[in-house]
Structures are given as C-alpha cells and as structure tokens.
Design a protein around this motif. Structure first.
Motif, short mmCIF file in Angstrom:
data_model
loop_
_atom_site.label_atom_id
_atom_site.label_comp_id
_atom_site.label_asym_id
_atom_site.label_seq_id
_atom_site.Cartn_x
_atom_site.Cartn_y
_atom_site.Cartn_z
N PHE A 86 5.84 7.10 32.29
CA PHE A 86 7.28 7.23 32.05
C PHE A 86 7.56 8.46 31.18
O PHE A 86 6.71 8.90 30.39
N ASP A 87 8.76 8.99 31.31
CA ASP A 87 9.17 10.17 30.55
C ASP A 87 9.96 9.82 29.29
O ASP A 87 10.06 10.64 28.38
N ALA A 88 10.53 8.64 29.26
CA ALA A 88 11.42 8.27 28.16
C ALA A 88 11.47 6.76 28.05
O ALA A 88 10.93 6.04 28.91
N VAL A 89 12.12 6.29 27.01
CA VAL A 89 12.25 4.85 26.81
C VAL A 89 13.68 4.51 26.41
O VAL A 89 14.33 5.27 25.68
N GLU A 90 14.18 3.40 26.93
CA GLU A 90 15.48 2.87 26.53
C GLU A 90 15.27 1.55 25.80
O GLU A 90 15.04 0.52 26.42
N PRO A 91 15.30 1.54 24.47
CA PRO A 91 15.16 0.30 23.71
C PRO A 91 16.52 -0.42 23.64
O PRO A 91 17.48 0.11 23.09
N ASP A 92 16.57 -1.63 24.16
CA ASP A 92 17.83 -2.37 24.22
C ASP A 92 17.98 -3.29 23.01
O ASP A 92 17.03 -3.55 22.27
N ASN A 93 19.20 -3.77 22.82
CA ASN A 93 19.54 -4.75 21.78
C ASN A 93 19.24 -4.24 20.37
O ASN A 93 18.61 -4.92 19.56
N VAL A 94 19.68 -3.03 20.11
CA VAL A 94 19.46 -2.43 18.79
C VAL A 94 20.75 -2.40 17.98
O VAL A 94 20.99 -1.49 17.19
N ASP A 95 21.56 -3.43 18.16
CA ASP A 95 22.79 -3.56 17.38
C ASP A 95 22.95 -5.01 16.90
O ASP A 95 24.06 -5.53 16.80
N GLY A 96 21.83 -5.63 16.59
CA GLY A 96 21.85 -7.03 16.18
C GLY A 96 22.70 -7.30 14.95
O GLY A 96 23.28 -8.38 14.81
N TYR A 97 22.78 -6.34 14.05
CA TYR A 97 23.54 -6.55 12.82
C TYR A 97 25.02 -6.83 13.08
O TYR A 97 25.72 -7.34 12.21
N GLN A 98 25.50 -6.49 14.25
CA GLN A 98 26.90 -6.75 14.61
C GLN A 98 27.07 -8.04 15.40
O GLN A 98 28.15 -8.33 15.90
N ASN A 99 25.99 -8.82 15.49
CA ASN A 99 26.02 -10.05 16.27
C ASN A 99 25.57 -11.24 15.43
O ASN A 99 25.04 -11.08 14.33
N GLN A 100 25.77 -12.42 15.96
CA GLN A 100 25.33 -13.64 15.29
C GLN A 100 23.86 -13.86 15.63
O GLN A 100 23.52 -14.45 16.66
N THR A 101 22.98 -13.35 14.79
CA THR A 101 21.55 -13.37 15.08
C THR A 101 20.82 -14.54 14.44
O THR A 101 19.69 -14.85 14.82
N GLY A 102 21.43 -15.15 13.42
CA GLY A 102 20.72 -16.16 12.64
C GLY A 102 20.04 -15.57 11.42
O GLY A 102 19.43 -16.28 10.62
N PHE A 103 20.15 -14.24 11.27
CA PHE A 103 19.58 -13.55 10.12
C PHE A 103 20.68 -12.74 9.42
O PHE A 103 21.66 -12.33 10.05
N ALA A 104 20.50 -12.52 8.14
CA ALA A 104 21.49 -11.76 7.36
C ALA A 104 21.21 -10.26 7.48
O ALA A 104 20.88 -9.57 6.51
#
Length: 467
Positions: free
Chosen positions: A343-361
C-alpha cells in the motif's frame, strides 16, 4: 465512523486465532487489565520460548528488532538474569547502532577496550545514560537491577519533565528512595505495574524475558512522545486526484480513479500490485479508534481499552486512546501489514472519539496526542497518512497528515473547515451519502475537493463530481 463491510465478517470464521493474554510488569508480576501485550506473533523463533510463554510477544519483538539473536543453539534463556553490559548492548541496538567515537582511554576502570561490549558501554556513557559507580567502575558482569533499568530508560528518553508523586505507588519505595523519580516515571508511563503485593522490588535483578518486556513497553512510550519526522521519500496524493472508496463487496479494480481507498484485510498484495500496474495508488483502510470484534487481531485488545459501542455499529467499540502503550503497537502491526502488502498510504478511521460517547473521559488533547502518534507510525513506514473527519482539530493536525478524508461535510455545512489542507497543497477526499451531486458538487469543486456520492455500505458504486 466505520463503514459497513459484510465481507470482513467472513474472516472471523477462519482468521481469529487463540490469543494468549500475557501479563506485564516484570518477572512474576501480576497482570493488570490494561497491560495485556497488544501484538501477538504467530510463530516462535526460539526453542525455549513457546507460544504460551510469558512475554512471548515481547521476546519475539526483541528478536525481530534485531536487539537479540539469542544463543547459538537456538534458545533464548528467558529466565536468565541480564548483566549490565548485556543491557548496554540491548539499548545500543535499540537505538539503531549509532556511530561511536571510541576514546583512547576507557571511561571505567573495569571496562577494557578489548571487552566484548566496550563500544556499547562507551556509547551508554557518552549519552549520559550511565555514569557508573562512584568508585569509577561500571561492573559490567553484575546483574542489572530493576531500579537501574528505570534510570537507564528515563535517561534514554531524554530525562522528560516529570514531577514524582508525593505518595509512592509502591509500598517498598518512598520519595527518598534512590531512583524514586525514575521508577515512578516508569510507572506513570505505563511501562510497569509492579508486583501483585504492591511492591516494585528495586534491587532485584531482571531476567531476559522481563528485560524484553521493559524494552518493548519503554520503546512504545518513547516513540509515542517523539515528533513526526517526514523523510519526504513517500508518495503523497495531489489536490484534485480522483478517488474510489470501496470497503465492501468484490473489489472492482476497473474503476476509473487515480487513488483507491480499500480495506487492509480484504485486499490482497496481488490486488495492490495489479492496481499499481495500472498506474493507480492504493490507500489502506484501518480503524485506529475502535475495537472490531471481527478483526483478525481482535484478541490483542484487553477489555480495559474497550469502551461503548459505536452508534450504528454493534460489532465495534470505542478505544481508550490514552493507553498509548497498549494501542500503538497494535496499530504499528496493522501498518506493517499495509506496508508489506505494498500500500502507498493509510486511512486511520475513528480518530475523533473525544467528540463521542466512548465510555472514557477523553479530551481534545488526548485525541491530538493519539492522532499525531498514529501519523508518525504511518510516515515512519514510508506511508502517506490521511486525517479522517476530526474537523475541529484540522488546523493543528494538518502539518502531520498528507490528506484528509471526510464524510458528509456538505450535508452538515462543515466543508470550509477542511480548507487548511487545500491551502497546504494537500487533497481532501470527500464523500456524501444522502445528497444528490447537484446540491454539493459546485461548492466542493470550487474548494478544490475530490468529491463523490457513495452508498453507505461503500460498495463499488460511485458518482464522482464532474470536473
């Protein structure tokens, strides 16, 4: 958010192998819920290190990093104590075997120029990692202690700013103990949890298997704190490049697009090679912020890092991105796979957890730290890396990423938040699911985006904006 990918569910039948949940701390330490080694290797290199061995992952990592080759008979001797000179050699190799200017006179009266690890010990002293003993000796054949390892790792990390706690986390140490600052820094960094009885046992010697654990966790902690360094010797997409995003169904390699963004696991090296032969570039999709129950490495995630279920995605849970020592090696292994497949590149998904209800502070700072560490992992492997959504942090994170991937900025009136990428000469790969082309193409084309309409399950179908 992660996209529906029914094809990936089939992998669970054949791909999820038994994962040994190993403890961390040091030899005979109790396991902690957040200390399960994150990368599980499927083969053993040493005759005396079985798949179910304590610290198997850490030992194999040590070998794959060429920090140790073990013994000539193919064994590792995991229970053997480590000498100070051997630890010097381990650290020297971990640093990449840098050039050493050997002095005409040894810095220690008990270390001779003809000694096996003379160069490594000189390097250790030249870096300020060791000063030896007050009598001018190094005591190379003496066993290294747990407190000494803490001191060495702290100094190797550049003596980071750290205020030791007024109350000791270990009942056999006080703020007046030697190396108290270094030991508590080690604990704060997540490298050790100590023993189950609440002790650290600073004067105890360290076995080879426990040393592997120290270096494995310490290296992850150190790497996550370093700045992203871009060598420039990578492919990066250009503003205006056309793209295809497919994460479900049989891969359609005939789509007329310059860039393909496809699943890390479902896409084979042969398919990547074929796309390259057609002049295409290929982005590797992974989830960096969620636990996926169907992922082949799902067993590598301890329960302590798994949070609430993602809205609409019952097989995924948010990750506690604050636990860098656990998560970064897992993500590094995934990116190693991407690089190995070509592969030439990577797309890391779900990198905005702090704006969601994750169960963590989670805080914005936590997310910023994690996202920069993820970008570094990609670039260190010669991969371009994209920032997925996380619009509120675009301005500060743009320098660390090579492109942006966005969903539905037109529907939510947020597209102008992505312009820092365009202004920096980096593309924005944009998709809408519900809006017709007529309602967003004119706007996003003027902004310089590469936009298209896709089905929510991200199959092969696509409607790109006309140029």
């Amino acid at each position: 958010m992660c996209e529906l990918n029914p094809g990936r569910l089939l992998r669970t039948v054949v791909a999820i192998a038994t994962v040994i949940l190993m403890t961390f701390g040091y030899a005979n330490s109790a396991s902690a819920s957040n200390s399960v080694p994150p990368v599980v290797y499927r083969s053993s290199l040493f005759s005396d290190v079985g798949f179910d061995a304590k610290f198997h992952t850490e030992i194999i990592w040590l070998a794959r990093q060429k920090i140790t080759t073990g013994y000539s008979d193919g064994s590792f001797h995991p229970k053997e104590s480590v000498s100070r000179e051997a630890f010097a050699a381990f650290l020297y190799r971990l640093a990449g075997k840098p050039a050493v200017a050997l002095p005409s006179r040894s810095p220690f009266k008990d270390v001779n120029k003809s000694d096996q690890f003379y160069k490594e010990i000189v390097w250790l002293a030249s870096q300020g990692i060791t000063t030896g003993y007050s009598d001018g000796t190094f005591r190379p054949e003496g066993n290294i202690t747990r407190e000494a390892i803490a001191a060495f790792l702290y100094r190797e990390a550049g003596k980071p700013s750290f205020s030791p706690p007024t109350k000791s986390p270990f009942r056999d140490m006080t703020p007046r103990s030697s190396f108290y600052k270094e030991v508590t820094w080690l604990a704060k960094s997540g490298v050790t949890t100590g023993y189950s009885d609440g002790t650290f046992r600073p004067k105890s010697s360290v076995t080879r298997e426990a040393t592997a654990a120290f270096l494995y966790r310490g290296h992850a902690s150190l790497e996550s704190s370093k700045p992203v360094v871009d060598s420039g010797d990578r492919w990066v997409p250009a503003v205006g490049d056309s793209w295809q995003w497919q994460l479900s169904g049989s891969l359609d390699t005939g789509v007329s697009a310059q860039v393909f963004d496809v699943d890390a696991y479902d896409t084979s090296a042969a398919q990547v090679q074929y796309l390259h032969s057609k002049g295409r570039y290929v982005i590797c999709y992974i989830s960096a912020g969620s636990y996926e129950s169907y992922s082949p490495d799902s067993g590598s995630f301890p329960s302590a890092v798994r949070g609430q279920t993602l809205d609409g995605w019952q097989d995924e849970r948010w990750l506690d991105i604050r636990q860098l020592n656990v998560l970064l090696p897992i993500m590094a292994a995934r990116m190693d796979m991407c690089a190995k497949k070509g592969f030439d590149a990577v797309e890391p998904d779900n990198v905005d957890g702090y704006q969601n209800q994750t169960g963590f502070a989670l805080t914005a700072k936590d997310q910023d730290t994690y996202n920069r560490a993820i970008a570094k992992l990609a670039r260190d492997r010669g991969l371009a890396v994209g920032l997925k959504n996380d619009l509120d942090q675009v301005a500060q994170l743009e320098p660390f990423f090579d492109f942006a991937v966005n969903e539905q900025c037109a529907e939510y009136g947020e597209c102008t938040m992505l312009t820092p990428f365009i202004q920096a000469g980096k593309p924005v790969f944009h998709v809408e699911y519900d809006l017709p082309l007529s309602s967003f193409c004119s706007t996003t084309t003027k902004l310089g985006f590469s936009s298209m309409r896709k089905n929510l399950d991200l199959d092969a179908a696509r409607e790109p904006c006309p140029k």
